[in-house]
Design an enzyme around this catalytic site. Structure first.
Site, PDB file in Angstrom:
ATOM      1  N   LYS A 119     -56.905  30.404  14.047  1.00  0.00           N
ATOM      2  CA  LYS A 119     -57.945  31.445  13.923  1.00  0.00           C
ATOM      3  C   LYS A 119     -59.336  30.836  14.087  1.00  0.00           C
ATOM      4  O   LYS A 119     -60.165  31.337  14.835  1.00  0.00           O
ATOM      5  CB  LYS A 119     -57.773  32.126  12.556  1.00  0.00           C
ATOM      6  CG  LYS A 119     -58.694  33.243  12.223  1.00  0.00           C
ATOM      7  CD  LYS A 119     -59.907  32.919  11.403  1.00  0.00           C
ATOM      8  CE  LYS A 119     -59.853  31.886  10.357  1.00  0.00           C
ATOM      9  NZ  LYS A 119     -59.652  32.314   8.997  1.00  0.00           N
ATOM     10  N   GLY A 165     -59.339  46.380   6.197  1.00  0.00           N
ATOM     11  CA  GLY A 165     -60.700  45.840   6.147  1.00  0.00           C
ATOM     12  C   GLY A 165     -60.799  44.613   5.268  1.00  0.00           C
ATOM     13  O   GLY A 165     -61.826  44.360   4.644  1.00  0.00           O
ATOM     14  N   GLU A 196     -62.128  39.326  10.306  1.00  0.00           N
ATOM     15  CA  GLU A 196     -62.254  38.154  11.177  1.00  0.00           C
ATOM     16  C   GLU A 196     -61.802  38.471  12.603  1.00  0.00           C
ATOM     17  O   GLU A 196     -62.474  38.111  13.584  1.00  0.00           O
ATOM     18  CB  GLU A 196     -61.437  36.983  10.614  1.00  0.00           C
ATOM     19  CG  GLU A 196     -62.067  36.430   9.344  1.00  0.00           C
ATOM     20  CD  GLU A 196     -61.340  35.215   8.764  1.00  0.00           C
ATOM     21  OE1 GLU A 196     -61.956  34.499   7.986  1.00  0.00           O
ATOM     22  OE2 GLU A 196     -60.157  34.990   9.090  1.00  0.00           O
ATOM     23  N   ARG A 201     -59.134  52.202   4.571  1.00  0.00           N
ATOM     24  CA  ARG A 201     -59.000  53.336   3.663  1.00  0.00           C
ATOM     25  C   ARG A 201     -60.128  53.403   2.641  1.00  0.00           C
ATOM     26  O   ARG A 201     -60.315  54.425   1.996  1.00  0.00           O
ATOM     27  CB  ARG A 201     -57.634  53.313   2.986  1.00  0.00           C
ATOM     28  CG  ARG A 201     -57.339  52.058   2.214  1.00  0.00           C
ATOM     29  CD  ARG A 201     -55.903  52.031   1.723  1.00  0.00           C
ATOM     30  NE  ARG A 201     -55.659  50.858   0.889  1.00  0.00           N
ATOM     31  CZ  ARG A 201     -54.496  50.542   0.386  1.00  0.00           C
ATOM     32  NH1 ARG A 201     -53.450  51.300   0.633  1.00  0.00           N
ATOM     33  NH2 ARG A 201     -54.351  49.470  -0.364  1.00  0.00           N
ATOM     34  N   ARG A 227     -62.916  44.786  -0.004  1.00  0.00           N
ATOM     35  CA  ARG A 227     -62.884  45.213  -1.409  1.00  0.00           C
ATOM     36  C   ARG A 227     -62.754  43.976  -2.310  1.00  0.00           C
ATOM     37  O   ARG A 227     -62.025  43.042  -1.989  1.00  0.00           O
ATOM     38  CB  ARG A 227     -61.683  46.148  -1.640  1.00  0.00           C
ATOM     39  CG  ARG A 227     -61.619  46.710  -3.038  1.00  0.00           C
ATOM     40  CD  ARG A 227     -60.667  47.883  -3.087  1.00  0.00           C
ATOM     41  NE  ARG A 227     -59.305  47.512  -2.711  1.00  0.00           N
ATOM     42  CZ  ARG A 227     -58.411  46.997  -3.538  1.00  0.00           C
ATOM     43  NH1 ARG A 227     -58.728  46.745  -4.786  1.00  0.00           N
ATOM     44  NH2 ARG A 227     -57.196  46.695  -3.109  1.00  0.00           N
ATOM     45  N   HIS A 256     -86.272  21.372   5.165  1.00  0.00           N
ATOM     46  CA  HIS A 256     -87.104  22.301   5.916  1.00  0.00           C
ATOM     47  C   HIS A 256     -87.165  21.933   7.397  1.00  0.00           C
ATOM     48  O   HIS A 256     -87.302  20.750   7.709  1.00  0.00           O
ATOM     49  CB  HIS A 256     -88.518  22.277   5.322  1.00  0.00           C
ATOM     50  CG  HIS A 256     -89.423  23.273   5.947  1.00  0.00           C
ATOM     51  ND1 HIS A 256     -89.331  24.627   5.707  1.00  0.00           N
ATOM     52  CD2 HIS A 256     -90.442  23.105   6.834  1.00  0.00           C
ATOM     53  CE1 HIS A 256     -90.255  25.251   6.411  1.00  0.00           C
ATOM     54  NE2 HIS A 256     -90.944  24.359   7.105  1.00  0.00           N
TER      55      HIS A 256
HETATM   56  P1  NDP Z   1     -56.426  41.492   2.377  1.00  0.00           P
HETATM   57  O1  NDP Z   1     -55.734  41.703   1.099  1.00  0.00           O
HETATM   58  O2  NDP Z   1     -57.636  40.633   2.435  1.00  0.00           O
HETATM   59  O3  NDP Z   1     -56.865  42.921   2.967  1.00  0.00           O
HETATM   60  C1  NDP Z   1     -55.911  43.899   3.211  1.00  0.00           C
HETATM   61  C2  NDP Z   1     -56.606  45.141   3.738  1.00  0.00           C
HETATM   62  O4  NDP Z   1     -55.628  46.084   4.117  1.00  0.00           O
HETATM   63  C3  NDP Z   1     -57.501  45.811   2.714  1.00  0.00           C
HETATM   64  O5  NDP Z   1     -58.598  46.370   3.391  1.00  0.00           O
HETATM   65  C4  NDP Z   1     -56.585  46.892   2.144  1.00  0.00           C
HETATM   66  O6  NDP Z   1     -57.275  48.018   1.686  1.00  0.00           O
HETATM   67  C5  NDP Z   1     -55.810  47.284   3.385  1.00  0.00           C
HETATM   68  N1  NDP Z   1     -54.509  47.849   3.100  1.00  0.00           N
HETATM   69  C6  NDP Z   1     -53.527  47.334   2.316  1.00  0.00           C
HETATM   70  N2  NDP Z   1     -52.439  48.141   2.356  1.00  0.00           N
HETATM   71  C7  NDP Z   1     -52.751  49.163   3.183  1.00  0.00           C
HETATM   72  C8  NDP Z   1     -52.050  50.301   3.622  1.00  0.00           C
HETATM   73  N3  NDP Z   1     -50.810  50.561   3.215  1.00  0.00           N
HETATM   74  N4  NDP Z   1     -52.669  51.149   4.476  1.00  0.00           N
HETATM   75  C9  NDP Z   1     -53.941  50.910   4.877  1.00  0.00           C
HETATM   76  N5  NDP Z   1     -54.664  49.833   4.503  1.00  0.00           N
HETATM   77  C10 NDP Z   1     -54.063  48.980   3.652  1.00  0.00           C
HETATM   78  O7  NDP Z   1     -55.295  41.009   3.379  1.00  0.00           O
HETATM   79  P2  NDP Z   1     -55.364  40.335   4.818  1.00  0.00           P
HETATM   80  O8  NDP Z   1     -54.128  40.786   5.502  1.00  0.00           O
HETATM   81  O9  NDP Z   1     -56.668  40.608   5.471  1.00  0.00           O
HETATM   82  O10 NDP Z   1     -55.260  38.787   4.484  1.00  0.00           O
HETATM   83  C11 NDP Z   1     -54.195  38.295   3.659  1.00  0.00           C
HETATM   84  C12 NDP Z   1     -54.673  37.145   2.806  1.00  0.00           C
HETATM   85  O11 NDP Z   1     -54.828  36.001   3.623  1.00  0.00           O
HETATM   86  C13 NDP Z   1     -56.031  37.379   2.170  1.00  0.00           C
HETATM   87  O12 NDP Z   1     -55.900  37.939   0.887  1.00  0.00           O
HETATM   88  C14 NDP Z   1     -56.649  36.013   2.106  1.00  0.00           C
HETATM   89  O13 NDP Z   1     -56.465  35.471   0.821  1.00  0.00           O
HETATM   90  C15 NDP Z   1     -55.897  35.210   3.141  1.00  0.00           C
HETATM   91  N6  NDP Z   1     -56.808  34.885   4.255  1.00  0.00           N
HETATM   92  C16 NDP Z   1     -57.880  34.069   4.026  1.00  0.00           C
HETATM   93  C17 NDP Z   1     -58.759  33.764   5.048  1.00  0.00           C
HETATM   94  C18 NDP Z   1     -59.940  32.893   4.786  1.00  0.00           C
HETATM   95  O14 NDP Z   1     -59.950  32.173   3.791  1.00  0.00           O
HETATM   96  N7  NDP Z   1     -60.972  32.914   5.638  1.00  0.00           N
HETATM   97  C19 NDP Z   1     -58.573  34.291   6.404  1.00  0.00           C
HETATM   98  C20 NDP Z   1     -57.432  35.152   6.523  1.00  0.00           C
HETATM   99  C21 NDP Z   1     -56.603  35.412   5.484  1.00  0.00           C
HETATM  100  P3  NDP Z   1     -57.760  48.156   0.169  1.00  0.00           P
HETATM  101  O15 NDP Z   1     -58.891  47.211   0.018  1.00  0.00           O
HETATM  102  O16 NDP Z   1     -58.133  49.579   0.067  1.00  0.00           O
HETATM  103  O17 NDP Z   1     -56.597  47.767  -0.678  1.00  0.00           O
END
Ligand code: NDP
Length: 406
Positions: free
Chosen positions: A8, A131, A137, A154, A160, A392
């Site tokens: 990534k 999101g 990313e 959502r 969040r 600076h």
């Molecule tokens: P995240 O938990 O960060 O985000 C998941 C997103 O999907 C949220 O916006 C959530 O919404 C939404 N969501 C969850 N279930 C549903 C559903 N059934 N329908 C619609 N929307 C939904 O997960 P990611 O997949 O983005 O990443 C997984 C993990 O990987 C992260 O938690 C992170 O710890 C790790 N990661 C770290 C990175 C870094 O350090 N730079 C880079 C990539 C991954 P809502 O908020 O409403 O629950």
């Protein structure tokens, strides 16, 4: 590693050139640039193969015997793998997580970040659902390469759980980069339609795109891993339950990383693995500290923070919280002409003067916050920041010259 942070980040490096090239014009450069996605993916894969070989070499040099195949823990000391039964005094589970998607009609049509890292060619348009870290990313990556991106989520704002100002500022910057953000929207199903995909939603017009990617979290990779007869305790999420020494309910079996329900970050999994090996083989009881874990989202521009967000700080200290913030156009963009702003925020406990959280959206945020995280972990006070000399001219110096309370 092969499907996560490193590939990534390599794509993100590739994406940055889009900014460099367009920002260079007002610095006097004339560049006729074209991007070849296939070259980037091939070179990324060559680097991953190189890293893979290095890791294999490290294991070999340390006399680690490897077995390839799907493993199943059949009793407290035995893993069955590819017809072999391997026994050991201690077992460690570190199988990670896997993208999870909601059970809705047409979900088989979507890709996850696994496939996004391997796309043969770029689509013209993509809809990304989710999101969180991965959605944000990849939206930035695809948009930088000229893909028309729609991010569907959502909630009200991206990310969040992050500081609310940071969420709004980054979302605003993403919108400036022509990423269309559709909030408060739940996708009910995905239909194939003339070689494209239609997202059916509850409250907006159906969205049509060439490709749909889901980034809706990752779930622990536990399916078929442990024989039912072992009765290993799990969390509600399916994650393997562990204690502070990463022991499962079967004490000689430990689990670390995304297969448990701690923080899903690579450096945390590495610290957890170190903790287990130090305890088992060096009689060294090192605990992992989950407080003040810095983290970054490699969006464009990137975001990073350490410590509490404003909402958490107010929950902990009531109204005895001081907020220092600064928003400015970074020096480079005074000439480049790019309409991008940097935002920084320091959250302070007014009684003790201790720094509770530091947040940033803007160029170099991950590199800057990594250094600041050391100070925060050591218990730095605002007066320590104030008495530090700035470098600076830099964006980072704003953190040691921020005098105005909100
Ligand atoms: P995240 O938990 O960060 O985000 C998941 C997103 O999907 C949220 O916006 C959530 O919404 C939404 N969501 C969850 N279930 C549903 C559903 N059934 N329908 C619609 N929307 C939904 O997960 P990611 O997949 O983005 O990443 C997984 C993990 O990987 C992260 O938690 C992170 O710890 C790790 N990661 C770290 C990175 C870094 O350090 N730079 C880079 C990539 C991954 P809502 O908020 O409403 O629950």
């Amino acid at each position: 590693m092969l499907r996560g942070c490193i590939p990534k980040k390599l794509l993100i490096y590739g994406a940055h050139y889009a900014d460099y090239i367009s920002d260079a014009r007002n610095f006097g450069w004339t560049i006729d640039a074209h991007h070849n996605w296939e070259t980037l993916i091939n070179n990324k894969n060559i680097e991953l193969d190189r890293l893979h070989e290095i890791y294999k070499g490290v294991l070999k040099n340390n006399n680690v015997i490897t077995f390839k195949g799907v493993g199943n823990i059949i009793d407290e000391h035995t893993i069955s793998i590819g017809g072999n039964n391997i026994t050991a005094e201690n077992l460690l589970i570190a199988v990670g997580g896997w993208p999870s998607t909601p059970d809705i009609p047409g979900i088989e049509n979507v890709i996850s970040s696994n496939e996004a890292l391997e796309l043969k060619e770029l689509p013209k348009t993509i809809a990304i659902v989710g999101g969180g870290y991965i959605g944000v990313e990849f939206a930035s990556i695809f948009a930088s390469f000229g893909v028309q991106v729609t991010l569907v989520m959502r909630g009200d704002y991206i990310l969040r759980g992050f500081d609310s100002d940071i969420r709004k500022k980054l979302q605003n910057e993403m919108a400036k980069r022509n990423i269309s953000i559709i909030n408060n929207t739940v996708v009910k199903g995905i239909k194939k339609f003339n070689g494209k995909f239609k997202l059916e939603t509850e409250n907006t017009e159906d969205l049509v795109s060439d490709l749909v990617m889901y980034a809706t979290g990752r779930t622990p990779n536990v399916s078929g891993l442990v024989s039912a007869s072992l009765d290993m305790d799990k969390e509600k999420s399916g994650a393997i339950k562990v204690d502070e020494k990463f022991r499962t309910s079967i004490p000689n079996i430990c689990a670390i990383g995304d297969v448990t329900d701690r923080i899903q970050l690579t450096p945390i999994a590495i610290q957890e693995g170190t903790s287990v090996s130090e305890r088992l083989f060096n009689s060294n009881d090192i605990r992992v500290d989950y407080k003040n874990v810095p983290t970054a989202v490699f969006s464009s521009p990137p975001l990073a923070f350490v410590g509490l967000n404003e909402e958490q700080a107010r929950d902990a200290c009531g109204d005895k919280v001081d907020i220092f913030e600064s928003e400015f156009k970074p020096l480079i963009h005074t000439i480049s002409g790019r309409d991008e702003r940097t935002y920084m925020k320091i959250i302070v406990d007014r009684i003790s003067d201790k720094i509770l959280g530091v947040h940033m959206v803007g160029i170099d945020a991950p590199e800057i916050i990594q250094g600041i995280a050391i100070a925060v972990k050591m218990g730095a006070k605002k007066r320590d920041f104030d008495s530090t000399t700035g470098i600076h001219p830099s964006s980072a110096e704003e953190f040691v010259t921020m005098k105005n309370k909100r």
